[in-house]
Design a protein around this motif. Structure first.
Motif, PDB file in Angstrom:
ATOM      1  N   THR A 177     -25.968  29.399  -4.544  1.00  0.00           N
ATOM      2  CA  THR A 177     -24.642  29.855  -4.975  1.00  0.00           C
ATOM      3  C   THR A 177     -24.172  31.088  -4.212  1.00  0.00           C
ATOM      4  O   THR A 177     -23.068  31.081  -3.649  1.00  0.00           O
ATOM      5  CB  THR A 177     -24.628  30.134  -6.488  1.00  0.00           C
ATOM      6  OG1 THR A 177     -24.925  28.925  -7.197  1.00  0.00           O
ATOM      7  CG2 THR A 177     -23.279  30.659  -6.931  1.00  0.00           C
TER       8      THR A 177
ATOM      9  N   LYS B 195     -14.125  36.151 -16.442  1.00  0.00           N
ATOM     10  CA  LYS B 195     -13.133  35.579 -15.527  1.00  0.00           C
ATOM     11  C   LYS B 195     -11.715  35.908 -15.990  1.00  0.00           C
ATOM     12  O   LYS B 195     -10.837  36.219 -15.170  1.00  0.00           O
ATOM     13  CB  LYS B 195     -13.327  34.069 -15.449  1.00  0.00           C
ATOM     14  CG  LYS B 195     -12.412  33.395 -14.440  1.00  0.00           C
ATOM     15  CD  LYS B 195     -12.701  31.904 -14.368  1.00  0.00           C
ATOM     16  CE  LYS B 195     -11.768  31.228 -13.353  1.00  0.00           C
ATOM     17  NZ  LYS B 195     -12.015  29.756 -13.271  1.00  0.00           N
TER      18      LYS B 195
ATOM     19  N   GLY C 243     -12.405  34.573  -1.001  1.00  0.00           N
ATOM     20  CA  GLY C 243     -11.139  33.892  -1.208  1.00  0.00           C
ATOM     21  C   GLY C 243     -11.264  32.591  -1.968  1.00  0.00           C
ATOM     22  O   GLY C 243     -10.277  32.095  -2.527  1.00  0.00           O
ATOM     23  N   ARG C 244     -12.460  32.010  -1.972  1.00  0.00           N
ATOM     24  CA  ARG C 244     -12.664  30.747  -2.704  1.00  0.00           C
ATOM     25  C   ARG C 244     -13.460  30.977  -3.990  1.00  0.00           C
ATOM     26  O   ARG C 244     -13.155  30.396  -5.015  1.00  0.00           O
ATOM     27  CB  ARG C 244     -13.395  29.736  -1.819  1.00  0.00           C
ATOM     28  CG  ARG C 244     -12.589  29.279  -0.606  1.00  0.00           C
ATOM     29  CD  ARG C 244     -13.307  28.153   0.116  1.00  0.00           C
ATOM     30  NE  ARG C 244     -13.489  26.995  -0.758  1.00  0.00           N
ATOM     31  CZ  ARG C 244     -14.189  25.915  -0.414  1.00  0.00           C
ATOM     32  NH1 ARG C 244     -14.773  25.867   0.774  1.00  0.00           N
ATOM     33  NH2 ARG C 244     -14.300  24.905  -1.253  1.00  0.00           N
ATOM     34  N   GLN C 245     -14.489  31.800  -3.911  1.00  0.00           N
ATOM     35  CA  GLN C 245     -15.279  32.138  -5.095  1.00  0.00           C
ATOM     36  C   GLN C 245     -15.196  33.644  -5.341  1.00  0.00           C
ATOM     37  O   GLN C 245     -15.310  34.435  -4.397  1.00  0.00           O
ATOM     38  CB  GLN C 245     -16.749  31.736  -4.922  1.00  0.00           C
ATOM     39  CG  GLN C 245     -17.006  30.240  -5.007  1.00  0.00           C
ATOM     40  CD  GLN C 245     -16.905  29.567  -3.658  1.00  0.00           C
ATOM     41  OE1 GLN C 245     -16.977  30.222  -2.626  1.00  0.00           O
ATOM     42  NE2 GLN C 245     -16.735  28.252  -3.653  1.00  0.00           N
ATOM     43  N   THR C 246     -14.999  34.009  -6.590  1.00  0.00           N
ATOM     44  CA  THR C 246     -14.984  35.420  -6.945  1.00  0.00           C
ATOM     45  C   THR C 246     -16.399  35.882  -7.282  1.00  0.00           C
ATOM     46  O   THR C 246     -17.319  35.075  -7.455  1.00  0.00           O
ATOM     47  CB  THR C 246     -14.074  35.657  -8.158  1.00  0.00           C
ATOM     48  OG1 THR C 246     -14.624  34.982  -9.296  1.00  0.00           O
ATOM     49  CG2 THR C 246     -12.665  35.135  -7.887  1.00  0.00           C
TER      50      THR C 246
ATOM     51  N   GLU D   3     -23.667  30.266  -0.301  1.00  0.00           N
ATOM     52  CA  GLU D   3     -22.530  29.438   0.116  1.00  0.00           C
ATOM     53  C   GLU D   3     -21.189  29.992  -0.352  1.00  0.00           C
ATOM     54  O   GLU D   3     -20.145  29.380  -0.100  1.00  0.00           O
ATOM     55  CB  GLU D   3     -22.710  28.018  -0.426  1.00  0.00           C
ATOM     56  CG  GLU D   3     -23.895  27.274   0.193  1.00  0.00           C
ATOM     57  CD  GLU D   3     -23.952  25.831  -0.264  1.00  0.00           C
ATOM     58  OE1 GLU D   3     -23.218  25.485  -1.219  1.00  0.00           O
ATOM     59  OE2 GLU D   3     -24.728  25.044   0.324  1.00  0.00           O
ATOM     60  N   ALA D   4     -21.203  31.127  -1.051  1.00  0.00           N
ATOM     61  CA  ALA D   4     -19.945  31.710  -1.528  1.00  0.00           C
ATOM     62  C   ALA D   4     -19.086  32.174  -0.355  1.00  0.00           C
ATOM     63  O   ALA D   4     -19.587  32.765   0.604  1.00  0.00           O
ATOM     64  CB  ALA D   4     -20.229  32.874  -2.462  1.00  0.00           C
ATOM     65  N   GLU D   5     -17.794  31.866  -0.433  1.00  0.00           N
ATOM     66  CA  GLU D   5     -16.855  32.252   0.618  1.00  0.00           C
ATOM     67  C   GLU D   5     -15.771  33.159   0.027  1.00  0.00           C
ATOM     68  O   GLU D   5     -15.219  32.844  -1.036  1.00  0.00           O
ATOM     69  CB  GLU D   5     -16.199  31.017   1.236  1.00  0.00           C
ATOM     70  CG  GLU D   5     -17.198  30.078   1.906  1.00  0.00           C
ATOM     71  CD  GLU D   5     -16.505  28.849   2.478  1.00  0.00           C
ATOM     72  OE1 GLU D   5     -15.247  28.808   2.427  1.00  0.00           O
ATOM     73  OE2 GLU D   5     -17.205  27.941   2.956  1.00  0.00           O
TER      74      GLU D   5
ATOM     75  N   GLN E 110     -17.504  34.374 -10.606  1.00  0.00           N
ATOM     76  CA  GLN E 110     -17.959  32.987 -10.524  1.00  0.00           C
ATOM     77  C   GLN E 110     -19.382  32.897  -9.976  1.00  0.00           C
ATOM     78  O   GLN E 110     -20.207  32.135 -10.475  1.00  0.00           O
ATOM     79  CB  GLN E 110     -17.002  32.167  -9.657  1.00  0.00           C
ATOM     80  CG  GLN E 110     -15.639  31.948 -10.283  1.00  0.00           C
ATOM     81  CD  GLN E 110     -14.663  31.280  -9.330  1.00  0.00           C
ATOM     82  OE1 GLN E 110     -14.711  31.483  -8.117  1.00  0.00           O
ATOM     83  NE2 GLN E 110     -13.747  30.479  -9.883  1.00  0.00           N
TER      84      GLN E 110
ATOM     85  N   GLU F  11      -8.962  38.017 -13.847  1.00  0.00           N
ATOM     86  CA  GLU F  11      -7.795  37.348 -13.283  1.00  0.00           C
ATOM     87  C   GLU F  11      -6.519  37.572 -14.092  1.00  0.00           C
ATOM     88  O   GLU F  11      -5.421  37.413 -13.546  1.00  0.00           O
ATOM     89  CB  GLU F  11      -8.062  35.841 -13.178  1.00  0.00           C
ATOM     90  CG  GLU F  11      -9.213  35.490 -12.236  1.00  0.00           C
ATOM     91  CD  GLU F  11      -9.482  33.995 -12.207  1.00  0.00           C
ATOM     92  OE1 GLU F  11      -8.811  33.255 -12.965  1.00  0.00           O
ATOM     93  OE2 GLU F  11     -10.351  33.564 -11.413  1.00  0.00           O
TER      94      GLU F  11
END
Length: 215
Positions: A156, A67, A163-166, A159-161, A169, A71
């Motif tokens: 996991t 991570k 812009g919200r989850q990389t 449900e990943a979206e 993650q 980032e």
């Protein structure tokens, strides 16, 4: 896992020399009791979970490093990420090796338990191993852990979206789910194998297992 010596396998048929059947049954009961404890004791389940927790902690540290790399491109952050990755490897490698050795050792325990139990029959002693309670103590928590891990691995990514989850993650959570699933699967497999072995104990006729025991 533990390094405690295992009870030896029964001697070859050509050199068996128990003085009587009672001696044979006493040695058989002693070996089966110890092997069953080493295979299905509460300490073995606790140790399996501790090793899995150590492996999961290592994976979490590696995920934290990934991570940071994803980032924070600056040099200081990258150095901290390398430190986290090394710490994660320090958890992953030893616990992975210990789990692998434990699986191999458990195979030896099962083989010796089968060898000793097939020597003869003793309804009085064998009744202790036919209880389903021990298998249930392993099966129920292991099944729940397996189900939780499978749920994490499936839900996991579903449900990943964006812009919200990389991707990192999602990969970390899926890896954690896989660790839980495999740990639970090991426990479930042991519980089922032990139960199948235990319910077969009454089957089969007594054998003349030792030359000396016949006299």
């Amino acid at each position: 896992m533990p390094s405690r010596p295992l009870p030896p396998p029964p001697p070859p048929e050509s050199v068996r020399a128990w003085p009587d059947r009672a001696s044979l049954l006493a040695d058989r009961a002693r070996a089966m009791r110890e092997l069953s404890r080493l295979s299905m004791g509460a300490s073995q389940l606790t140790l399996l979970w501790l090793m899995a927790a150590g492996f999961a902690a290592g994976w979490g540290l590696v995920g934290g490093a990934l991570k940071i790399f994803d980032e924070s491109p600056d040099v200081l952050s990258a150095m901290f990420g390398v430190i986290l990755a090394c710490m994660g490897a320090g958890f992953l490698l030893p616990t992975g090796i210990v789990i692998g050795l434990g699986v191999r050792r458990d195979k030896v325990v099962r083989e010796r338990l089968l060898q000793w139990s097939s020597l003869d029959r003793d309804p009085t002693t064998d009744g202790r191993f036919r209880s389903a309670g021990l298998s249930l103590c392993w099966f129920i928590p292991s099944f729940l852990l397996c189900a939780l891990g499978l749920w994490l691995s499936i839900v996991t990514p579903a449900e990943a979206e964006p812009g919200r989850q990389t991707y990192v993650q999602v990969a970390v959570m899926m890896g954690l789910g896989m660790i839980l699933w495999l740990t639970g699967l090991l426990g479930v497999a042991k519980a089922v194998r032990h139960y199948r072995w235990a319910v077969r104990l009454p089957a089969g006729a007594p054998t003349a297992a030792a030359g000396g025991a016949q006299g």
